[in-house]
Design a protein around this motif. Structure first.
Motif, PDB file in Angstrom:
ATOM      1  N   GLY A  85      22.977   9.324  15.674  1.00  0.00           N
ATOM      2  CA  GLY A  85      22.431   9.702  14.378  1.00  0.00           C
ATOM      3  C   GLY A  85      22.021   8.502  13.572  1.00  0.00           C
ATOM      4  N   MET A  86      20.966   8.686  12.784  1.00  0.00           N
ATOM      5  CA  MET A  86      20.551   7.686  11.807  1.00  0.00           C
ATOM      6  C   MET A  86      20.405   8.410  10.477  1.00  0.00           C
ATOM      7  N   SER A  87      21.182   7.978   9.496  1.00  0.00           N
ATOM      8  CA  SER A  87      21.231   8.671   8.213  1.00  0.00           C
ATOM      9  C   SER A  87      20.817   7.733   7.092  1.00  0.00           C
ATOM     10  N   GLU A  88      20.481   8.327   5.957  1.00  0.00           N
ATOM     11  CA  GLU A  88      20.195   7.518   4.776  1.00  0.00           C
ATOM     12  C   GLU A  88      20.972   8.058   3.584  1.00  0.00           C
ATOM     13  N   TYR A  89      21.164   7.172   2.591  1.00  0.00           N
ATOM     14  CA  TYR A  89      22.020   7.488   1.451  1.00  0.00           C
ATOM     15  C   TYR A  89      21.210   7.589   0.160  1.00  0.00           C
ATOM     16  N   GLN A  90      21.742   8.380  -0.753  1.00  0.00           N
ATOM     17  CA  GLN A  90      21.384   8.284  -2.157  1.00  0.00           C
ATOM     18  C   GLN A  90      22.602   7.682  -2.858  1.00  0.00           C
ATOM     19  N   GLY A  96      17.642  19.225  10.571  1.00  0.00           N
ATOM     20  CA  GLY A  96      18.182  18.213   9.674  1.00  0.00           C
ATOM     21  C   GLY A  96      19.418  18.728   8.974  1.00  0.00           C
ATOM     22  N   ALA A  97      20.142  17.836   8.348  1.00  0.00           N
ATOM     23  CA  ALA A  97      21.368  18.209   7.639  1.00  0.00           C
ATOM     24  C   ALA A  97      21.579  17.246   6.485  1.00  0.00           C
ATOM     25  N   SER A 119      17.256  10.223   9.243  1.00  0.00           N
ATOM     26  CA  SER A 119      16.639   9.475   8.152  1.00  0.00           C
ATOM     27  C   SER A 119      15.148   9.235   8.403  1.00  0.00           C
ATOM     28  N   PRO A 120      14.277   9.722   7.521  1.00  0.00           N
ATOM     29  CA  PRO A 120      12.846   9.425   7.671  1.00  0.00           C
ATOM     30  C   PRO A 120      12.540   7.941   7.534  1.00  0.00           C
ATOM     31  N   VAL A 121      13.261   7.231   6.651  1.00  0.00           N
ATOM     32  CA  VAL A 121      12.945   5.808   6.473  1.00  0.00           C
ATOM     33  C   VAL A 121      13.415   4.973   7.652  1.00  0.00           C
ATOM     34  N   ALA A 122      14.407   5.477   8.412  1.00  0.00           N
ATOM     35  CA  ALA A 122      14.888   4.729   9.577  1.00  0.00           C
ATOM     36  C   ALA A 122      14.003   4.939  10.800  1.00  0.00           C
ATOM     37  N   GLU A 123      13.294   6.049  10.844  1.00  0.00           N
ATOM     38  CA  GLU A 123      12.540   6.404  12.053  1.00  0.00           C
ATOM     39  C   GLU A 123      11.577   5.309  12.520  1.00  0.00           C
TER      40      GLU A 123
END
Length: 415
Positions: A205-210, A313-314, A224-228
């Motif tokens: 998994g690759m996730s992004e944070y707020q 997605g989740a 994560s869209p920015v990690a793709e």
């Protein structure tokens, strides 16, 4: 039947113990673990989980009577002690060297620098003068933080040498004898969830944070869209990182900043990510990382050869009400979601309690606080203690929008 020591943590990683025929002896601190452990463990003994001598005192007689085959831990607090126990008993487990290299961010940086990987200007500082000097050498923003910090606690951004001095003094007053100072890395923060077996690392998994301005993450979304666009670079970099620190088996959670010069390592841990990340991975890909904890490490199941492709997605979003005493919680009857209330004392420091009970629900709300409870200021991840919404969606953005909609429907009234 394998006989395993588990030091600290939560019950999710060992819920397959009886299915796989594994005998688990849990070492934990009295009153600090979920009752659910009794359903999965053959024995529970009490010791201070970050003190290897305390652990060895209760384990040595049991090991002499019936030897253990492996020492495992899935919590950062116990990681180094678990490694020291494995080393002392001479049985398999992540070594104390590896656990310490991941726990201590200064050691991580030192090892990366020695291998020419992920260059970041940094220094270990022990005084206000050293903090100010490092700030002058960088000539721009720096970060001053504890070398072994957790949960985004005591992270200070300094723009000038004077601010760096103030940051050091704040850390010293909090009892820190040293700290790590780093150049400020500008860009989005992403996390990479991996599982390893016999030195082979697979990204799941690759996730992004707020996050807020204190770097406290109040939402996590996967994938994560920015990690793709950086997937290949992140996959290679996380593998090199784990090889450098010597991690060969088990879960890891590594964080990166996507700078203009490419991904840079922020930190890494030999444990599952917090904030319910393994469940986000399961919702997005169908892969159960918790099942791998025993299944793959003990050889009952194979580690996949390649990273899974997301099928959806989740996201998980924490309630962040204003600080104060809760007088009412309204809007629960308006939400189209499974709603669960944690009983008083049921969270026991867990910011994602009852996560297992949300598995079958596309959208779930878990409330950790009740009328009369106090909401703390949001200064660290541990303060995300009022509850959360978790959702599955077509993609990460869809799941995040669902969480946001439900959050807006529920209101915590505080005074």
């Amino acid at each position: 039947m394998p006989r395993i020591v588990l030091v600290g943590g939560k019950p999710q990683p060992v819920t397959t113990a009886r299915e796989f025929g594994v005998e688990i002896v849990l070492v934990h601190e009295e009153g600090k673990y979920e009752d659910e452990f009794a359903d999965h463990c053959a024995q529970i003994v009490h010791a201070t989980i970050n003190d290897s001598e305390s652990i060895l005192a209760v384990l040595r007689p049991l090991h002499e009577e019936k030897p253990f085959d492996r020492v495992l831990s899935a919590t950062e607090e116990a990681a180094i002690a678990a490694g020291e126990v494995a080393d002392a008993l001479g049985i398999p487990g992540t070594s104390a060297f590896t656990a310490r290299a991941l726990k201590d961010k200064a050691i991580t940086r030192k090892l990366l620098a020695e291998h020419g990987v992920s260059p970041v200007r940094h220094a270990v500082i022990t005084s206000a003068e050293e903090a100010a000097e490092f700030a002058r050498s960088v000539g721009g923003r720096i970060v001053v933080k504890p070398s072994d910090g957790v949960a985004s606690i005591q992270i200070h951004v300094a723009h000038t040498p004077d601010e760096a001095t103030t940051a050091w003094k704040t850390l010293a007053e909090a009892g820190h004898r040293d700290a790590i100072a780093e150049e400020f890395l500008d860009g989005p923060v992403v996390s990479v969830d991996t599982f390893s077996h016999r030195g082979r690392h697979i990204v799941f998994g690759m996730s992004e944070y707020q996050m807020n301005d204190l770097f406290v993450e109040w939402e996590v979304r996967t994938p994560s869209p920015v990690a793709e666009p950086w997937r290949a670079e992140l996959t290679e970099l996380v593998g090199r990182l784990l090889d450098i620190v010597g991690l060969t088996d088990g879960p890891a959670h590594s964080e990166f900043i996507l700078t203009a010069d490419g991904p840079r390592v922020l930190e890494s841990h030999n444990r599952f990510a917090g904030s319910g990340a393994p469940d986000l991975v399961r919702r997005a890909t169908g892969v159960d990382l918790y099942r791998m904890f025993l299944g793959v490490q003990l050889g009952f199941e194979d580690l996949p050869q390649t990273s899974p492709l997301p099928t959806g997605g989740a996201a998980i979003r924490f309630f962040t009400p204003d600080p104060g005493t809760i007088t009412a919680v309204t809007g629960l009857d308006e939400v189209d979601a499974l709603v669960l209330q944690v009983p008083p004392g049921g969270a026991r420091g867990n910011i994602v309690p009852m996560l297992a009970r949300t598995r079958e629900a596309d959208v779930a709300v878990v409330l950790s606080k009740q009328v009369g409870d106090v909401v703390p200021p949001l200064r660290s991840v541990k303060d995300c203690s009022s509850g959360y919404v978790i959702a599955t969606g077509r993609d990460a953005a869809d799941a995040s929008a669902t969480c946001e909609r439900v959050i807006e429907q529920i209101r915590f009234h505080v005074r």
